[in-house]
Design a protein around this motif. Structure first.
Motif, PDB file in Angstrom:
ATOM      1  N   GLU A 294       0.655  -1.022  -0.306  1.00 42.17           N
ATOM      2  CA  GLU A 294      -0.037   0.186  -0.426  1.00 42.17           C
ATOM      3  C   GLU A 294       0.603   1.525   0.123  1.00 42.17           C
ATOM      4  O   GLU A 294       2.074   0.741   0.439  1.00 42.17           O
ATOM      5  CB  GLU A 294      -1.073  -0.293   1.109  1.00 42.17           C
ATOM      6  CG  GLU A 294      -2.203  -0.961   1.278  1.00 42.17           C
ATOM      7  CD  GLU A 294      -2.952  -0.775   2.364  1.00 42.17           C
ATOM      8  OE1 GLU A 294      -4.064  -1.063   2.105  1.00 42.17           O
ATOM      9  OE2 GLU A 294      -2.745   0.347   3.406  1.00 42.17           O
TER      10      GLU A 294
ATOM     11  N   ARG B 217      -4.915   5.496   1.833  1.00 43.84           N
ATOM     12  CA  ARG B 217      -4.316   4.241   1.519  1.00 43.84           C
ATOM     13  C   ARG B 217      -4.429   3.713   0.222  1.00 43.84           C
ATOM     14  O   ARG B 217      -5.997   4.038  -0.393  1.00 43.84           O
ATOM     15  CB  ARG B 217      -5.054   3.546   2.302  1.00 43.84           C
ATOM     16  CG  ARG B 217      -4.435   3.360   3.588  1.00 43.84           C
ATOM     17  CD  ARG B 217      -5.545   2.925   5.043  1.00 43.84           C
ATOM     18  NE  ARG B 217      -5.384   1.361   4.302  1.00 43.84           N
ATOM     19  CZ  ARG B 217      -6.052  -0.207   5.211  1.00 43.84           C
ATOM     20  NH1 ARG B 217      -6.451   0.911   5.908  1.00 43.84           N
ATOM     21  NH2 ARG B 217      -5.472  -0.648   4.775  1.00 43.84           N
TER      22      ARG B 217
ATOM     23  N   GLN C 113      -4.012   0.585  -2.798  1.00 42.34           N
ATOM     24  CA  GLN C 113      -2.886  -0.407  -2.984  1.00 42.34           C
ATOM     25  C   GLN C 113      -2.702   0.178  -4.366  1.00 42.34           C
ATOM     26  O   GLN C 113      -3.194   0.071  -5.394  1.00 42.34           O
ATOM     27  CB  GLN C 113      -4.279  -1.441  -2.998  1.00 42.34           C
ATOM     28  CG  GLN C 113      -4.130  -1.713  -1.351  1.00 42.34           C
ATOM     29  CD  GLN C 113      -5.155  -3.256  -0.951  1.00 42.34           C
ATOM     30  OE1 GLN C 113      -5.900  -3.361  -2.517  1.00 42.34           O
ATOM     31  NE2 GLN C 113      -5.319  -4.397  -0.266  1.00 42.34           N
TER      32      GLN C 113
END
Length: 455
Positions: free
Chosen positions: A321, A346, A348
């Motif tokens: 992440e 965040r 990914q």
């Protein structure tokens, strides 16, 4: 050019989805996306201290002038966020720690000791691990060096910027050239061979001749590591407005390019080897912490506005992440007190983003990207397959700016100074060659943005 490349690459830093570091200075170990038992449990740690006594005229970094002393609360929150993020990352070893800012030398040495103690309770931190502290070379900063060493710091990065007092005033620095030289001397006494000096070129009214003389003076007293930064005019800063109004001027691009080449040659003559666009070392005194960025290894970012890149197996994650902490210190402290961390954003990372990171960061190093290193991240296509047939890349190869051979892909001596101009072509070719199907698959798996309010 130099400062711009560094800062842009740092902001988009997205090391590894499939591969993680297996040693602090060694190679990268491959692992499957879903094979959690083989995920490497180590990372470097960046700790951000956001406070400064005043803002430099050129600076647009995340820093604040405190209205009241909240050092104790800041220390407690840095400890708590360190504990939380190390628990989420489940790393078993921290390979290096870097205290940046802001002006972390304003922090009390007990703060540094407290954070390092927290790290040691959550993961293995070797006595030999590199622990760097950025230092503002003021009398106050210099007076605390010994206490910082007792707290666990074993490397200092000193923000000298200039040895010209008039230039220091223009830059808004709160030290003099005399203070800078004294601090270098004291730091070398505390940590011989582990003192880095930051120096800036392209400053207002600076000439190639004055820069060459200044650099020679600095190299007579500095230790074994030098970081060069070209002054970049950032919107919203005092210096930007001064130049816009015509109150002062900065050297033209061709002059700063000559300054850069002059510095490279002068440093080489003094025994320094360039190992990255902006960094030079002798006696192998490279920054292992920064090398971890350029090699695409995991790192945890703690403190207001810090960035991190790591897998979060503590929440069931299998892909790395990109994490950004809340910027404003008071808001960040409230969030840490409420939920243990101040992570605001965040994302990914997809496989393409991983390869872009390996490319952008790896090309900053003079050694470039070795075939073996690239293949750890890209099992499908090697460097030859991606870049060997590109018309634009071939032009760079034929002109001698790039080298693609049995070692890998890298810039030549002349090409390194032109890295910014070549990266767009390399990135376009990389995106073109990565199969659309693979991009869609990995985007569905990992390129999910979310806020972090649950933990």
């Amino acid at each position: 050019m130099i400062r711009h490349t560094f800062r842009t690459a740092t902001c988009v830093l997205s090391p590894g989805v499939r591969c993680f570091s297996d040693s602090s200075v060694g190679e990268v170990t491959s692992c499957g996306r879903t094979d959690l038992t083989h995920l490497t449990r180590q990372a470097s740690l960046y700790v951000h201290w956001p406070y400064c006594l005043r803002r430099c005229s050129y600076c647009n970094f995340n820093k604040y002038i405190p209205r009241e002393n909240k050092d104790n609360i800041m220390t407690e929150c840095l400890q708590r966020e360190t504990e939380t993020l190390l628990r989420l990352s489940q790393v078993s070893r921290i390979t290096s720690v870097f205290f940046g800012g802001g002006t972390p030398s304003l922090a009390h040495p007990s703060t540094i000791a407290a954070v390092l103690d927290t790290v040691s309770k959550q993961a293995r931190l070797s006595d030999k691990a590199e622990v760097t502290l950025e230092v503002n070379p003021t009398p106050v900063g210099m007076s605390k060096l010994e206490d910082f060493c007792h707290a666990g710091v074993n490397r200092f990065s000193i923000g000298v910027q200039s040895l010209q007092d008039e230039d220091l005033k223009i830059l808004g620095r709160d030290h003099s050239s005399h203070h800078a030289l004294q601090t270098i001397e004291e730091a070398r006494r505390m940590c011989p061979g582990r003192v880095s000096v930051d120096v800036m070129f392209g400053r207002p009214k600076q000439t190639v001749e004055s820069w060459e003389n200044e650099l020679s003076e600095l190299l007579n007293v500095c230790d074994d590591h030098v970081s060069l930064y070209q002054l970049t005019l950032e919107r919203g800063t005092q210096l930007f407005r001064q130049v816009q109004r015509g109150d002062t001027s900065v050297p033209a691009d061709d002059v700063t390019a000559e300054m850069y080449q002059c510095a490279r040659e002068t440093l080489h003559q003094h025994g320094f080897l360039q190992y990255e666009v902006s960094n030079f070392a002798r006696h192998n005194a490279v920054s292992h912490h920064n090398m971890s960025y350029w090699k695409g290894r995991q790192y945890v970012g703690v403190g207001p506005g810090a960035h991190g890149r790591f897998v979060v197996p503590g929440e069931g994650g299998v892909a790395r992440e990109a994490r950004t902490q809340t910027l404003e210190p008071d808001v960040w402290m409230r969030e840490v007190q409420q939920r243990g961390h101040g992570t605001r954003r965040r994302i990914q990372l997809s496989h393409l983003e991983l390869l872009e990171e390996v490319l952008v960061m790896g090309m900053r190093m003079t050694e470039g990207i070795h075939h073996e290193h690239w293949e750890l991240f890209s099992h499908e296509l090697g460097l030859y397959e991606i870049f060997g047939s590109s018309v634009e890349v071939q032009e760079c190869l034929q002109s001698g700016k790039l080298v693609l051979d049995e070692r890998g892909l890298r810039c030549s001596w002349d090409g390194l100074a032109l890295l910014d101009s070549m990266l767009p072509a390399l990135l376009v070719e990389l995106e073109r060659r990565i199969s659309p199907g693979l991009r869609r698959e990995n985007h569905a798996d990992g390129a999910t943005e979310k806020t972090s309010n649950s933990r």
